[in-house]
Scaffold this motif. Structure first.
Motif, short mmCIF file in Angstrom:
data_model
loop_
_atom_site.label_atom_id
_atom_site.label_comp_id
_atom_site.label_asym_id
_atom_site.label_seq_id
_atom_site.Cartn_x
_atom_site.Cartn_y
_atom_site.Cartn_z
N MET A 1 0.85 -1.20 0.00
CA MET A 1 0.00 0.00 0.00
C MET A 1 0.88 1.25 0.00
N SER A 2 0.40 2.25 -0.65
CA SER A 2 1.12 3.52 -0.68
C SER A 2 0.21 4.62 -0.18
N ARG A 3 0.81 5.59 0.49
CA ARG A 3 0.02 6.72 0.97
C ARG A 3 0.12 7.84 -0.06
N ILE A 4 -1.03 8.35 -0.49
CA ILE A 4 -1.02 9.45 -1.45
C ILE A 4 -1.85 10.62 -0.92
N THR A 5 -1.47 11.79 -1.40
CA THR A 5 -2.25 12.99 -1.09
C THR A 5 -2.72 13.57 -2.42
N VAL A 6 -4.02 13.67 -2.57
CA VAL A 6 -4.59 14.16 -3.83
C VAL A 6 -5.67 15.17 -3.51
#
Lengths: 157, 781
Positions: free
Chosen positions: A1-6
């Motif tokens: 899993m990767s953490r993203i900010t969108v």
């Protein structure tokens, strides 16, 4: 899993996503932004077109992780406090939609097209929208709507 | 109260009420639905065109992360039933069992063999890989003529002939005997993929007693009946909803395996389930269209006056008969005589099983095929006797003063004016000038040749008189229902049995109601597509919605008005006969006294002062069953440039003059014509579902199956002539399919016309650059 900010339509989201998750599924299934539909699985139809940092992308061919840090504008974020975007209004006025399934992508792609070419000819519109398929309209009214939307956007500037 | 009457709504180019949600992304597509605890279904599909299933092992898949259940066809064999065919066209038709998931044998690539139910769509797709299936291959059956030959591999136990259906009028042998001119041609209607932009999707849920199915369908009402009949879930426990639906073109006129299975799985698991197809899955498994081999023969006098037409048709059913599969060629059976007079007509159609996806309704359904054959063959007749294609049509068509006209095709055309539509089209097109340019290019031996194509079409709409459908052995009627409800505040709700998926019924029905009841257009809401709120209906297909459903709306309004007249008369203390209804108000003749329909609605709601015995409500329903079909017609002209060095074709101009009778909303009509023309052009130039010799579909994506883009199509010039239909009170004829029916032969006639100096008299569809180029190479050698 990767953490993203969108940022999507002005709201900032921080989410854990599988690296394989498509942006369009992120928008639709995770964020509930279902205004952007899916019409194919080979990036031919353009129904899922959104603006990513101001440029049109087919959100079925962008991974959610690729959108990390990006600003996404979907059809749902287009209308402002002043009402519909001129391109939305033009599609309505020119009867440029029937079933409306291609319409979100068609409008987003048209906005990008007009950004590049504020006064497109019929031929330029037709070739510019080649990546967005419509099965209902035969495109005549879409071309008219984009001309009209372009004129109104030009007049507003 | 105003004394100036508002502008009539019928005929006005109203912008659509539907658009707001569609242009802002607030639409409810089926795939948008997310419910608590929802599970996702993914299907494992046959990679073989024809094979015995020798082993199925789902055990490994069941242990995959997120997997809740896995089912094979065998697991559901006792409850999945057989998908319905509602049109047994002959008494001895072979209708094979059609399990939603294959049991024992697969018969086309893409047939569902097993499915995974999991907590998200990715996990469901992942687990498909863990299902093990062994197949024992059987020969694929792909060619209709081979399928019918002695010793062919049978797709089903009963062999590969499903039915042979015949129809005729007059003495066709006499017409052909000693005929000075006989034209015999074979045309192939290639297999098409309807390609609605919204892929199919279904959501099923249950509270343990009742069931709700949301589906991307054109036919929520038919689907409800058929799901009840197929699954045994009682009809009154089953609600079907068609929310916003993104196009259909006939492809969503179906009862699909996935709908039945989603319902059965929600019943088994007690949890909501969703299935959404991918486009690749859809190209394999949404029913295909067309796929016919047409042998057409014309007999004519020496000057080209038709004596008779014979048609022998092979229609590819695919592997099974779906909802109306065998009826599709019959919808064209009466149209091969086109707009022309003749003494005799004979039609034979054989439905053939192959190991391909079943065919079924696709925009026009039978009528584009018929129109193509007769319009292509008329050009051949013109060529044979050496006259202009327009001249051969003028010599043979029904003249405007001859209507109503009983055709050799067994129909009575009520109205029309082919001369007027053609004259208008010619004027818009500049026919003579283009002919002169064509002649010039020929003289110069220009590498770019100009072709001019003509199509003077008619079609039958308004499906359909129930008695006629019954006589053709169709399983249901062709009526349509509407209920009109006057709300206490004077607003109006229309409940329609039609199920729009792009056609703009919310707008058009509002216009009909606004005129009939004298209420503002904005004050009308149209409810549709939900069997709970709109319980009666026959849905939307076959250009029937306005011609049948719109009339039901009008008739329901008339009943509401008559109810209101009783109340108004009571309130105004006069006889109902003394009232005239204008501008939304009942007015006592000769006095100023009046009551608006809104005032009457409120008084009826209060019910304080109503006529003795009057039930306190104005609402009314009406079910309209037309007496006859309607017959749109028109003339389409296409000018095409063909580059003889590359084989590439480019439409230079396209003119369509259609006569669809009176028009409710010209904006919507023009849009329907545009889209129809585009789809017909697509068949002529671009689209074909291609199977390889093993029965694998090669055109599974939009990269392979060429739906035209804006860059591939020209602008269209459209206009109308008006001869009202006499079969309904609005005089409307239907427009949904006209463009598609007319345009395919116009385009191919233009290409053949461009190539005629090379001795070419036909190019198979789609007329790709390669095919055109090869024809030129062959033609000049």
């Amino acid at each position: 899993m990767s953490r993203i900010t969108v940022t999507v339509d002005g709201t900032k989201y921080e989410e854990e996503v599988e690296p394989r998750l498509l942006l369009v599924h992120f928008l639709r299934d995770r964020l509930g932004r279902t205004g952007t539909p899916i019409g194919c699985d080979t990036s031919n139809c353009g129904a899922c077109t959104v603006l990513m940092d101001g440029r049109s992308v087919k959100s079925c061919s962008v991974l959610a992780v690729q959108a990390d840090g990006a600003d996404i504008l979907t059809i749902e974020g287009l209308a402002g406090s002043g009402g519909w975007h001129p391109m939305q209004r033009a599609f309505h006025e020119e009867h440029a939609l029937q079933c409306g399934y291609c319409t979100p992508g068609m409008i987003m792609a048209s906005i990008d097209l007009v950004q590049d070419n504020p006064d497109p000819s019929e031929e330029e519109i037709r070739s510019g929208l080649e990546g967005n398929l419509c099965r209902c309209t035969g495109y005549c009214n879409i071309v008219r709507a984009v001309r009209k939307g372009a004129q109104e956007l030009g007049a507003a500037q | 109260m105003t004394d100036t009457l508002p502008e009539a709504e019928i005929g006005r180019a109203r912008r659509r009420k539907e658009d707001g949600r569609l242009i802002t992304g607030r639409t409810l597509w089926t795939d948008n639905i997310q419910l608590p605890g929802m599970l996702y279904i993914a299907f494992l599909r046959s990679p073989m065109a024809h094979a015995r299933i020798t082993r199925v092992d789902t055990s490994a898949a069941k242990t995959q992360p997120g997997v809740v259940a896995v089912f094979s066809g065998q697991d559901l064999a006792d409850e999945q039933g057989s998908l319905p065919c509602a049109w047994p066209v002959t008494e001895d038709i072979v209708i094979p069992d059609h399990p939603p998931m294959a049991v024992g044998t697969v018969r086309y690539v893409g047939e569902a063999v097993a499915c995974v139910v999991a907590t998200d769509r990715y996990k469901a797709a992942d687990a498909l890989d863990a299902i093990e299936i062994d197949y024992e291959p059987l020969p694929a059956v792909l060619d209709m003529n081979e399928a019918l030959a002695e010793g062919a591999t049978p797709v089903h136990e009963g062999g590969n002939r499903s039915f042979t259906w015949q129809f005729g009028t007059g003495d066709v042998d006499a017409a052909f005997r000693d005929a000075p001119v006989v034209i015999e041609r074979t045309y192939v209607q290639q297999r098409l993929i309807p390609s609605a932009m919204e892929p199919r999707a279904v959501v099923a849920q249950t509270d343990g007693d009742t069931y709700t199915v949301h589906s991307a369908t054109q036919i929520p009402h038919v689907l409800r009946v058929m799901l009840a009949a197929t699954t045994g879930i009682p009809e009154h426990k089953l609600r079907v909803v068609a929310p916003d639906v993104g196009g259909g073109f006939g492809s969503k006129l179906q009862v699909t395996a996935e709908e039945v299975l989603a319902l059965l799985i929600t019943k088994r698991l007690g949890r909501p389930v969703k299935w959404t197809e991918s486009r690749s899955e859809g190209n394999l498994t949404v029913h295909h269209g067309r796929d016919q081999i047409q042998r057409i023969s014309l007999a004519a006098s020496a000057d080209g006056v038709l004596r008779g037409v014979k048609v022998d048709l092979l229609a590819d059913m695919g592997a099974y008969l779906m909802l109306v599969t065998p009826g599709i060629p019959l919808l064209g059976a009466f149209m091969y005589t086109g707009v022309y007079k003749m003494d005799a007509y004979d039609f034979t159609c054989t439905g053939v099983f192959t190991t391909k996806m079943p065919t079924d309704a696709y925009r026009g359904a039978g009528r584009p095929e018929a129109t193509y054959a007769i319009e292509r063959a008329m050009d051949e007749l013109a060529h044979e006797i050496g006259v202009d294609p327009l001249e051969i049509r003028r010599r043979n068509w029904i003249k405007h003063e001859e209507f109503p006209y009983a055709t050799a095709g067994g129909l009575t055309y009520d109205s029309g004016n082919y001369e007027a539509a053609t004259d208008r089209a010619l004027a818009l097109f500049g026919y003579d000038k283009l002919r002169a340019e064509q002649s010039d290019r020929r003289d110069r031996n220009d590498s770019v040749q100009l072709g001019i194509g003509v199509s003077t079409y008619t079609e039958m709409c308004g499906l359909a008189p129930s008695r006629v459908l019954g006589s053709l052995r169709y399983g249901a009627g062709g009526w349509e229902h509407a209920t009109v409800r006057m709300l206490p505040t004077g607003k109006v709700e229309v409940v329609t049995g039609t199920s729009p998926h792009g056609q703009g019924h919310e707008t058009a029905w509002s216009q009909i109601v606004a005129d009939a009841l004298g209420v503002p257009f904005e004050d009308v809401a149209v409810l549709h597509g939900d069997t709970a709120s709109a319980p009666r209906g026959m849905d939307t297909y076959g250009s029937r919605s306005l011609v049948v459903g719109g009339i039901a709306v009008l008739q329901a309004c008339e009943k509401v008005k008559e109810n209101a007249r009783q109340v108004a008369a009571h309130l105004l203390e006069c006889s109902p006969d003394d009232l005239e209804f204008t501008g939304g108000a009942f007015r006592v003749r000769g006095t100023g006294a009046a009551k608006t329909i809104q005032e009457v609605a409120l008084a009826t709601f209060a019910a304080h002062n109503l006529p003795d015995g009057f039930e306190p409500q104005l609402d009314a329903g009406s079910t309209f069953d037309p007496e006859a079909f309607s017959f749109p017609h028109g003339t389409h002209l296409c000018a095409i440039e063909v580059d003889t060095e590359t084989g590439e074709s480019k439409i230079r101009s396209y003119v369509a003059v259609d006569d669809i009778g009176n028009v409710v909303n010209p904006l919507i009509v023009e849009g329907q014509v545009h889209g129809g023309i585009a789809q017909g052009i697509a068949q002529a130039l671009y689209e074909e579902a291609v199977y390889d010799t093993d029965g694998n579909l090669l055109t599974t994506t939009m990269a392979d199956y060429l739906i035209p883009s804006a860059a591939d199509l020209p602008d269209f010039t459209t206009d109308r002539t008006v001869t009202p239909a006499t079969s309904n009170p609005l005089g409307v004829k239907g427009v949904g399919e006209a463009g598609t029916i007319a345009s395919t032969p116009a385009v191919v006639n233009a290409i053949v016309d461009a190539l005629s100096p090379y001795g070419i008299r036909d190019v198979a569809m789609p007329c790709t650059p390669e095919r055109v180029w090869r024809a030129i190479q062959g033609g000049t050698s």
